[in-house]
Design a protein around this motif. Structure first.
Motif, short mmCIF file in Angstrom:
data_model
loop_
_atom_site.label_atom_id
_atom_site.label_comp_id
_atom_site.label_asym_id
_atom_site.label_seq_id
_atom_site.Cartn_x
_atom_site.Cartn_y
_atom_site.Cartn_z
N ASP A 1 1.54 -7.70 9.11
CA ASP A 1 2.12 -7.04 9.14
C ASP A 1 3.54 -7.66 10.37
O ASP A 1 4.66 -7.37 9.63
CB ASP A 1 2.56 -6.01 8.70
CG ASP A 1 1.77 -4.59 9.42
OD1 ASP A 1 1.40 -4.91 10.30
OD2 ASP A 1 1.94 -3.34 8.69
N GLU B 1 4.23 1.04 9.14
CA GLU B 1 3.20 -0.44 8.81
C GLU B 1 4.16 -1.30 7.65
O GLU B 1 4.85 0.13 6.58
CB GLU B 1 1.90 0.09 7.81
CG GLU B 1 0.92 0.91 8.98
CD GLU B 1 0.31 0.07 9.56
OE1 GLU B 1 0.63 -0.84 8.74
OE2 GLU B 1 -0.37 0.13 10.88
N ALA C 1 -6.24 -1.12 5.13
CA ALA C 1 -6.62 -1.24 6.56
C ALA C 1 -7.77 -1.11 6.83
O ALA C 1 -8.93 -0.94 6.09
CB ALA C 1 -5.98 1.19 6.43
N ARG D 1 0.62 8.28 5.96
CA ARG D 1 1.49 7.68 5.27
C ARG D 1 2.07 8.48 4.34
O ARG D 1 0.78 9.28 3.75
CB ARG D 1 0.58 6.53 4.57
CG ARG D 1 0.24 5.55 5.72
CD ARG D 1 -0.57 4.07 5.74
NE ARG D 1 -1.05 2.82 6.48
CZ ARG D 1 -1.55 2.37 6.41
NH1 ARG D 1 -2.49 2.26 4.59
NH2 ARG D 1 -1.86 1.31 7.49
#
Length: 618
Positions: free
Chosen positions: A96, A72, A255, A505
Motif C-alpha cells: 500500500d 494502512e 494482513a 484498526r
C-alpha cells in the motif's frame, strides 16, 4: 504500522539515528534512512503488508518521489487497479506504500481524498522541491511538526522531535491549562510552545526553496442530517448499516500477519468481533477485567466470546500489576495523557501482541452514534442554565461540593458534581466542562492567575459555532469527533497499542460508514432514552439483546480508590509550572473523601512522569 521522522536543512551527524531510535516500539522490524543534502528521513517498520517488498523509505524508479508512511490504506488494491489502468507500473507485489507514490504522481495534493484508511505520511517531491505531509481524516495516526531556523522537523511522536538540537522545547503554560480543562491537549497545541500537531483531515506543504509552510484542510466531519431518511423503511436502513460495518470490518482483516479483536464486551467492539467472525475462519479475542466489581465488565466480553466461539484471552488488571507496569507506561509517554483507561488499554494490547500483530477495536462508535450519557442529559443542563438565576447556581455548587466522594465507577456523587458544575456554563462548553479534570476556579487557583474562559475553551467554542445543525446533540457530536476522539481516545489507543508494537484498526472510522452517519437525523441516533438507536436495531440479528441493551460502562480502572489509599502516590516535579499548595490540597481532599479528584490526580501523575522523562533526556 510504523514510525516516521525527518528534517530539512543541513545534515546533523547522528540526529536522524537518534530520532529513529525513539520510535523503535512503533517499528521494531526494520529501519531505513534517506539522506540527501536538503532532506533527511527515517522510517521504523512494523511489517504487516507486503512483508518482502514493502521496505521504506520507498522511492519511484526515477527517484523523483520518496515516501515514509505510518498506517494502512485499506482500499489500496482498488487504487492500484485504477492507477494501473492509467498506465502506472508497480514494482512491489501488493504494497500500500507504493500506492501512495503513484497516487501522488497521478493526483498530487488530491491524493488523501482518494484514500480509505489511517495514515501519517511524508512525500518528498524532488522536482517541485517540496515536502508533502498528510494525516488521516480522524487523526488516527499522530504527526507533529515544528519549523526551526534550519527548516522543518516532523515525527510520529514528540520524543523524536526533541532529539533535534534546533527545536525549542519550552513548555506552554496555555497548553497546560487546557490540559487540565479538557483532559487532553487539543490540536494544534502540544505541550511545547513551538511544536504543533497536524490536525486530522489536513495536509502540510513545505517549500524547500522558500521555507514556506502551508496547511490545507482536505476533509472535515460535517454533520448534514438528511430528514428524508426518516421516511425510509427502518429495516432497509438497518440492512445498509450492517452492510457498511461488515465491509469496513472485512477490509481491515487484510494482513500478512496474525490478527485479533480487542473485545470490551460493549456494543462497538462486540459488533466488530461478530462481523470479523463472519469473514474469518478463526477469530482471537482479547479482553481486560478488573478485580473491583463496579469497574469490571469482563463477564460480558466472555459472554460475547462464547457466543461467537472465539479463541478468547482474558487478563485481570490488579493494583499489584498496576504498580509494576505503570512506571514503564508513563515514562514512555511523549506527551501527558489525561485518560486513565490508558492502563487497561496498554494491558490488553500487551496480551494481544503475544499472539497477533494486528488488532481491530471499536473506537468511534460512541461518537458517531451518540452513545454517551451526555446526549440524554443536555436538555436538563440547558433548562438549568436558562431558568435558574446565577446565584442559585453558586449555592447548588457549594451544596454538591460537600457531598462525600465515592470512588466506585461513575458514582452518583461524581455525576451530580460534574453535572451542576458544568451546567452553570454556556452550552458551547458544557461537554468539556462536564468531563474536565478541574473546573475554571480550581485551574485559576492552580496557576495563580485570572483565566479567560473563552480562551481556555476556544476550541470547543469554535467547534460549536462551526456546526450548522439546529439540534444541540449534533453540536455535541461535533465536539466529540473533532477533539475528544482525535486528541483523547485515539491518542491514547495509539500510544497504548504502539508501545506494544501492535497495530490497531478501527472499522467504525471507515470513510463510507462515517459518511452514512453524517447524514443520520438525530432521531435515528437517540430515540427516547435509547442511545445508538439505529446501531442497536441493526445489530439485533447479530448480537444478544443483553449485550445490546445493557447499561453503558467505560473502560477506566479504579484509580480513585488507588489515590485515596495512597497506593498511587502524589509526588511533584511541577513547582515552577503551577501552585503546588493547591495541587496538594486537591490530593488531600481526595484522600479525606471530601471530593473526587481522580481526574486531576491522574493528569498530575502523567505530567510528573513526562517531566521526569524530559529532564532525564536532557
Amino acid at each position: 504500522m510504523c514510525g516516521i521522522a525527518g528534517y530539512t536543512g543541513e545534515l546533523i551527524g547522528g540526529i536522524l539515528d537518534k530520532m529513529g531510535k525513539t520510535l523503535v516500539h512503533r517499528g521494531p522490524d526494520a529501519v531505513g534512512f534517506y539522506n540527501i543534502p536538503e532532506v533527511h528521513l527515517v522510517h521504523r517498520r512494523l511489517r504487516v503488508i507486503d512483508i518482502e517488498s514493502g521496505a521504506q523509505p520507498m522511492s519511484t524508479e526515477d527517484g523523483d518521489l520518496t515516501v515514509i508512511f505510518n498506517g494502512e490504506i485499506f482500499n489500496h488494491r482498488e487504487l492500484r487497479h485504477e492507477l494501473e489502468a492509467l498506465g502506472h507500473i508497480f514494482q512491489s507485489d501488493h504494497s500500500d506504500t507504493e500506492v501512495l507514490l503513484h497516487g501522488y504522481r497521478q493526483w498530487q495534493d488530491e491524493l488523501p481524498q482518494k484514500l480509505n484508511g489511517m495514515w501519517a505520511f511524508c512525500i518528498y517531491d524532488k522536482p517541485r522541491h517540496r515536502l508533502f505531509l498528510s494525516r488521516d481524516r480522524f487523526g488516527q495516526k499522530p504527526l507533529y511538526y515544528t519549523q526551526t531556523r534550519e527548516g522543518l522537523v516532523f515525527a510520529s511522536e514528540l520524543a523524536a522531535i526533541e532529539k533535534h538540537p534546533c527545536t525549542q522545547q519550552k513548555i506552554s503554560r496555555l497548553s497546560l491549562q487546557k490540559f487540565f480543562a479538557y483532559g487532553f491537549i487539543p490540536h494544534p497545541h502540544t505541550i511545547y510552545e513551538r511544536v504543533k500537531k497536524l490536525p486530522g483531515g489536513h495536509n502540510l506543504s513545505y517549500d524547500l526553496q522558500t521555507a514556506k509552510l502551508s496547511l490545507k484542510r482536505y476533509w472535515h466531519y460535517e454533520l448534514e442530517p438528511d430528514n428524508s431518511l426518516l421516511k425510509r423503511d427502518e429495516a432497509e436502513l438497518c440492512a445498509e448499516l450492517r452492510s457498511l460495518l461488515s465491509e469496513a470490518t472485512r477490509i481491515r482483516l487484510n494482513a500478512d500477519v496474525p490478527l485479533g479483536i480487542l473485545l470490551s464486551g460493549g456494543i462497538d467492539s462486540s459488533a466488530i468481533a461478530a462481523f470479523a467472525s463472519r469473514h474469518a475462519n478463526h477469530v482471537s479475542t482479547f479482553s481486560i477485567g478488573f478485580d473491583q466489581k463496579s469497574y469490571d465488565e469482563s463477564a460480558y466480553s466472555t459472554q460475547v466470546a462464547k457466543f461467537l466461539h472465539s479463541d478468547h484471552h482474558l487478563s485481570i488488571l490488579t493494583l499489584a500489576h498496576t504498580k509494576d507496569t505503570l512506571p514503564e507506561i508513563l515514562s514512555r509517554l511523549d506527551e501527558p495523557q489525561g485518560d486513565d483507561s490508558l492502563l487497561p488499554t496498554y494491558l490488553v494490547a500487551h496480551t494481544a501482541q503475544k499472539h497477533v500483530t494486528v488488532a481491530l477495536g471499536g473506537d468511534g462508535g460512541d461518537e458517531l452514534f451518540s452513545g454517551y450519557e451526555a446526549f440524554r442529559f443536555w436538555r436538563w443542563a440547558r433548562r438549568y442554565n436558562k431558568y435558574l438565576p446565577k446565584p442559585i447556581h453558586k449555592a447548588v455548587n457549594l451544596l454538591t461540593r460537600n457531598i462525600p466522594a465515592a470512588n466506585s465507577y461513575m458514582s452518583l456523587s461524581l455525576k451530580l458534581k460534574r453535572f451542576f458544575h458544568a451546567s452553570g456554563r454556556k452550552m458551547s462548553i458544557w461537554i468539556p466542562c462536564l468531563m474536565a479534570p478541574l473546573q475554571l476556579e480550581d485551574i485559576q487557583e492552580l496557576f495563580s492567575e485570572k483565566i479567560n474562559l473563552d480562551e481556555l475553551y476556544s476550541e470547543a467554542i469554535e467547534c460549536w459555532d462551526r456546526c450548522h445543525s439546529d439540534w444541540v446533540g449534533d453540536r455535541i457530536t461535533q465536539y466529540y469527533i473533532d477533539y475528544y476522539l482525535q486528541d483523547g481516545i485515539l491518542a491514547k489507543t495509539d500510544r497504548a497499542s504502539m508501545f506494544n508494537s501492535l497495530e490497531l484498526r478501527s472499522p467504525f472510522l471507515d470513510i463510507k460508514l462515517a459518511d452514512f452517519c453524517r447524514r443520520l437525523p438525530h432521531q435515528l441516533k437517540l430515540r427516547g432514552g435509547t442511545t445508538k438507536y439505529l446501531l442497536k436495531k441493526a445489530l439485533e440479528p447479530i448480537l444478544p439483546a443483553e449485550i445490546l441493551y445493557r447499561s453503558k460502562q467505560g473502560f477506566s480502572p479504579p484509580t480513585g480508590d488507588w489515590f485515596a489509599s495512597n497506593n498511587l502516590a502524589f509526588t511533584s516535579q511541577t513547582e515552577i509550572l503551577y501552585n503546588q499548595k493547591k495541587a496538594y490540597n486537591l490530593f488531600a481532599e481526595h484522600r479525606q473523601g471530601k471530593n473526587d479528584n481522580r481526574l486531576f490526580l491522574w493528569n498530575q501523575l502523567t505530567l510528573e512522569y513526562f517531566l521526569q522523562r524530559i529532564h532525564k533526556d536532557t
